[in-house]
Every structure is written in structure tokens, then in C-alpha cells.
Enzyme design. Structure first.
Site, short mmCIF file in Angstrom:
data_model
loop_
_atom_site.label_atom_id
_atom_site.label_comp_id
_atom_site.label_asym_id
_atom_site.label_seq_id
_atom_site.Cartn_x
_atom_site.Cartn_y
_atom_site.Cartn_z
N ASP A 91 6.07 74.03 152.66
CA ASP A 91 5.94 75.00 151.58
C ASP A 91 5.38 76.30 152.19
O ASP A 91 5.06 76.34 153.38
CB ASP A 91 5.04 74.46 150.46
CG ASP A 91 3.63 74.21 150.95
OD1 ASP A 91 3.33 74.50 152.13
OD2 ASP A 91 2.81 73.72 150.17
N PHE A 95 1.13 78.08 146.78
CA PHE A 95 0.68 77.22 145.69
C PHE A 95 -0.74 76.71 145.94
O PHE A 95 -1.61 76.81 145.08
CB PHE A 95 1.65 76.06 145.49
CG PHE A 95 1.22 75.09 144.43
CD1 PHE A 95 1.38 75.41 143.09
CD2 PHE A 95 0.62 73.88 144.75
CE1 PHE A 95 0.96 74.54 142.09
CE2 PHE A 95 0.20 73.01 143.77
CZ PHE A 95 0.37 73.34 142.43
N ASP A 145 5.97 82.89 147.39
CA ASP A 145 6.23 83.37 146.04
C ASP A 145 4.90 83.68 145.37
O ASP A 145 3.85 83.24 145.81
CB ASP A 145 7.05 82.36 145.23
CG ASP A 145 6.47 80.95 145.27
OD1 ASP A 145 5.57 80.69 146.10
OD2 ASP A 145 6.90 80.11 144.48
N GLY A 220 7.42 76.81 139.79
CA GLY A 220 6.68 77.16 138.58
C GLY A 220 6.76 76.14 137.46
O GLY A 220 6.43 76.44 136.31
N ASP A 270 9.98 66.63 145.46
CA ASP A 270 8.82 66.14 146.19
C ASP A 270 7.68 65.93 145.21
O ASP A 270 7.63 66.58 144.17
CB ASP A 270 8.35 67.18 147.22
CG ASP A 270 7.55 68.30 146.56
OD1 ASP A 270 8.19 69.10 145.84
OD2 ASP A 270 6.32 68.35 146.70
N CYS A 308 12.48 43.45 146.47
CA CYS A 308 12.21 44.69 147.20
C CYS A 308 12.26 44.43 148.71
O CYS A 308 11.68 43.47 149.20
CB CYS A 308 10.84 45.22 146.79
SG CYS A 308 10.32 46.63 147.77
N CYS A 310 10.88 46.17 151.06
CA CYS A 310 9.78 46.81 151.82
C CYS A 310 9.01 45.75 152.62
O CYS A 310 9.07 44.56 152.30
CB CYS A 310 8.86 47.58 150.88
SG CYS A 310 7.52 46.59 150.18
N CYS A 313 6.68 43.44 150.39
CA CYS A 313 7.32 42.42 149.56
C CYS A 313 8.09 41.41 150.41
O CYS A 313 8.09 40.22 150.10
CB CYS A 313 8.25 43.06 148.54
SG CYS A 313 7.39 44.11 147.36
N HIS A 339 5.36 50.12 149.90
CA HIS A 339 6.17 49.64 148.78
C HIS A 339 6.62 50.81 147.89
O HIS A 339 7.80 50.92 147.53
CB HIS A 339 5.42 48.61 147.94
CG HIS A 339 6.13 48.32 146.66
ND1 HIS A 339 7.20 47.45 146.57
CD2 HIS A 339 6.00 48.88 145.43
CE1 HIS A 339 7.67 47.47 145.34
NE2 HIS A 339 6.97 48.32 144.63
ZN LIG Z 1 8.06 46.25 147.98
#
Ligand SMILES: [Zn+2]
Length: 414
Positions: A91, A95, A145, A220, A270, A308, A310, A313, A339
Site C-alpha cells: 500500500d 491509510f 491517496d 475509501g 485484502d 479441509c 490444510c 485439518c 486453516h
Molecule cells: Zn483446515
């Protein structure tokens, strides 16, 4: 940047794109995890990459203060500094500067703020923001900005929008002078608050500079405004932004918000939410968020999500174990963060597959059904998706939840 639209949804404005940057290909739409201090909290860069993540975000404001440009230059940029080999977005620092510094004064020259370490008055100009981002070496860099809160009203909103256009010109000039244009891609940030007319004016001015910018962000928003206004502004911007440039909605991270934005034509988003909420013990799942701190998980030997992929899991770490350590042991934060990032990647990855296979509207309906169950859907999601031809209810009789609609979920768990 090489940017190519690969598939478009026949019903909504969703699309799949291939974006090739200096550090490889990122398929869009994508969700970008936030590594504020050049580190995703709780994970090593190798772990992040092994989850299949190809684009993360660093904060210019923080990296400029610590470790500072001298160290980053010596390290050969932020990729080397943090050991990250894939794509990186920074960025502009605007901000954080406005939200974190007690003293910030915006002048035409730049933003004057007091250094949080020395208290010294410090000026961040558009040119400086770009040259700091050149030292960082991110693949995508953002214009400085003039940021106002999405709840601000009155002439300040128009002033900030117009100044953001003028500052874009200064950023373009600095960027083009630097010779970094082949390696780093400058994005413009559309401002104009919640005012449709100001947004139109900003869009017009920034689209006129298309030859000088690689992509566009919608800024914004996500600052506590009404969701009903949020989606209309996203839609208005996404509709007008050129089809041959990526579109990035800043600060969007709840799964339903992501999917609505994708349906409205957004390619990138994001948010710190998935990683932050993990550290507070909340696991995100396709059946809604799970607060692992609650007693009811203390005796469950099930993983967070059977299906899942990941590491947490697939090694069948139990909810009981996570309940036992989460928010207490750092290993708990690691496990839930991995996860949650895989969950985000799956929400958006499945959206990409569905768009490619011509079944995105069905994916949306199935996602909402599983995620919200019989609690009812956020009214704004139903309205936003109807505006692009998808009826989430389709004959079903479900309650609609006004306001953000997500509150019953996230306030219970966060
Ligand atoms: Zn997971």
C-alpha cells in the site's frame, strides 16, 4: 504485467484472469493475506507459499519506519528481507498514516505527520511514497491517496478525491522517471466516498490515465459504512473500470463480502480479518465461523473441517486440542491461521473453478446455503446479487437480516 481475461460468467460480472508479475503468475480473483510487518503473523514464508498463496501484502508505512529504507536497500528489497519469492503488493502508507498517527495534516504537498518513534514532524509526499515502494521492490505498488474515513461527509470528500487525482499524476511521474516500470506496477485508487457523483468524476479522471497505470483499486470503503451503500459503490466502480485492468477492492475479507464483490466484477481483495480472527481463536469454515474458545469444543476430537486440506485439518488436530491451546500457546495461532488462509483460498479458488465451468451462480447459492443455513441471509447480499442476475432465495422462504447481516455471525465469535 501480463494480464489476460480467461473466462467470464454468463450471468454475473465475475471473471477469471491470469496476472503475470515479476515473481510469477497469480490467478484472479484472489484474496491477499496481509503481512503488515513483512511477516504473516504466526507463519513462515515457506508455510505461506506451501498453502498455495502467490500474492501477499506488506505495509509501506510500517516498513518505512522499521526496518527503514537503508536496511531494505541493503537487503535488496522486501522480497529478500522477508524470504518471500512470490508476488508482493505494498500500500502507499496513506491509510496507516491517517489511522495511526495522532497528528496528521494533509497539505497539497503531502501528508505531514509526527513520527511515532521520535515525535518529529515528517512529510510523506506522493513522490516519496513511490520511491519508498521502489526500495521495497513490490510487484504492485499503490499511489498515495488522500484518505478520508468512509463516514466523512461534506466538502472534505470532494477535496480528497480531487487531490487523489492530482497525487496520482505525481506518482505516475515519479514512477515513470525511475525506470522501475518494467518490474513494478502502479495502481490508481478510486476515491469519492459514498457519493456516486464524486465516484463517477474520479473514475473518469483516473480512467483517462489508463496508459500510465497497471490496475485500479476501489478505496475509501470497508470503514463502517452501510453495506447497502458499500455494494452499490463497488458495483458502480467495477462496471466502469476498464476490462483489461485488474480491479482491487481494498479491505474486503469476510467470505460473503468477497463473493459478492467477485460477482460485481472485482478481481482482488485484502483484509487482516482471517489471520487476526485466527489469533482470537476463531476458525472459518464453509458452515460459518467456529469459536474454538467455547466450552462446547473441549471434548470434540473432530478436526475443524473433515474435508479441509490444510495442515491442521489433514493432520486431524482436534477441536479439543485447539480449544486447549488457542489464544494461550503460539502453536494454536499457527494452526488456526494456516486453516483460515486455506479457507479463504478455497472460497475464492472454488469461485474461480465455478466461473471457468459456467456454474458460478450455483456456487453462490450453495455457499450461502451452507454458510448461513437457516439463520437467514444478509439482505444486502441478496440485493447485490439480484442486481447481477442471481437470486439467492430462488423460491426459498428465508428471513433476511438487515444491516451488515453478518453481525450475528462475527460478533458471536470475534
Ligand atoms: Zn483446515
Amino acid at each position: 504485467m501480463q494480464f489476460e481475461v480467461i473466462a467470464t460468467c454468463n450471468t454475473t460480472r465475475a471473471r477469471v484472469c491470469r496476472m503475470k508479475l515479476t515473481h510469477g503468475v497469480t490467478m484472479l480473483p484472489t484474496f491477499m493475506p496481509v503481512a503488515t510487518q513483512a511477516a504473516i503473523k504466526g507463519l513462515t514464508p515457506e508455510q505461506v507459499e506451501s498453502l498455495g498463496i502467490t500474492l501477499i501484502l506488506n505495509n509501506t508505512y510500517h516498513l518505512n519506519l522499521r526496518p527503514g529504507i537503508k536496511i531494505l536497500d541493503e537487503a535488496g528489497g522486501a522480497h529478500n528481507f522477508q524470504g518471500w519469492n512470490r508476488n508482493l503488493l505494498t500500500d502507499s502508507g496513506g491509510f496507516q498514516l491517517v489511522s495511526l498517527s495522532k497528528f496528521t495534516k494533509i497539505t497539497e504537498e503531502g501528508a505531514l505527520f509526527s513520527s511515532p518513534f521520535t515525535g518529529e514532524p515528517t512529510m510523506l509526499t506522493p513522490e516519496e511514497s513511490i520511491s519508498i515502494q521502489h526500495s521495497i521492490g513490490a510487484d504492485i505498488i499503490m499511489q498515495l491517496d488522500d484518505v478520508v474515513s468512509s463516514l466523512t461527509v461534506g466538502p472534505r470528500v470532494a477535496e480528497a478525491m480531487e487531490r487523489s487525482v492530482r497525487w496520482l499524476d505525481r506518482c505516475i511521474e515519479q514512477h515513470e522517471r525511475s525506470g522501475q516500470r518494467d518490474r513494478q506496477n502502479l495502481f490508481a485508487i478510486v476515491q469519492g466516498g459514498l457519493d456516486a457523483e464524486l465516484r463517477d468524476r474520479c473514475l473518469q479522471a483516473m480512467i483517462a490515465r489508463k496508459d500510465h497505470v497497471a490496475g485500479y483499486a476501489i478505496g475509501g470503503l470497508s470503514g463502517g459504512e452501510e453495506k447497502d451503500v458499500f455494494w452499490r459503490i463497488i458495483k458502480q466502480c467495477a462496471e466502469q473500470l476498464p476490462a483489461d485492468r485488474p480491479r482491487y477492492a481494498m479491505g474486503v475479507g469476510f467470505a460473503e463480502d468477497l463473493l459478492v464483490c467477485v460477482a460485481l466484477g472485482v478481481d482482488m481483495a485484502d483484509c487482516v480479518f482471517p489471520t487476526r480472527t485466527a489469533r482470537f481463536g476463531v476458525a472459518l469454515t464453509f458452515k460459518g465461523p467456529l469459536n474454538l474458545r467455547l466450552r462446547k469444543h473441549a471434548e470434540s476430537i473432530e478436526p475443524i473441517d473433515e474435508n479441509c486440506p490444510c495442515p491442521t485439518c489433514s493432520s486431524r488436530t482436534s477441536r479439543a486440542m485447539l480449544h486447549h491451546i488457542v489464544t494461550i500457546e503460539t502453536a494454536g495461532a499457527h494452526a488456526v491461521t494456516q486453516h483460515n488462509l486455506v479457507f479463504q483460498a478455497q472460497v475464492i479458488g472454488r469461485a474461480r473453478d465455478a466461473i471457468m465451468e459456467g456454474r458460478f451462480p450455483d456456487y453462490l447459492r450453495t455457499f450461502f446455503e451452507n454458510y448461513f443455513g437457516d439463520h437467514g441471509y444478509p439482505e444486502w447480499c441478496v440485493d447485490a446479487l439480484r442486481s447481477v442476475g442471481v437470486d439467492l432465495l430462488e423460491g426459498r422462504d428465508l428471513p433476511l437480516i438487515p444491516g451488515s447481516g453478518a453481525k450475528w455471525e462475527y460478533s458471536d465469535v470475534a
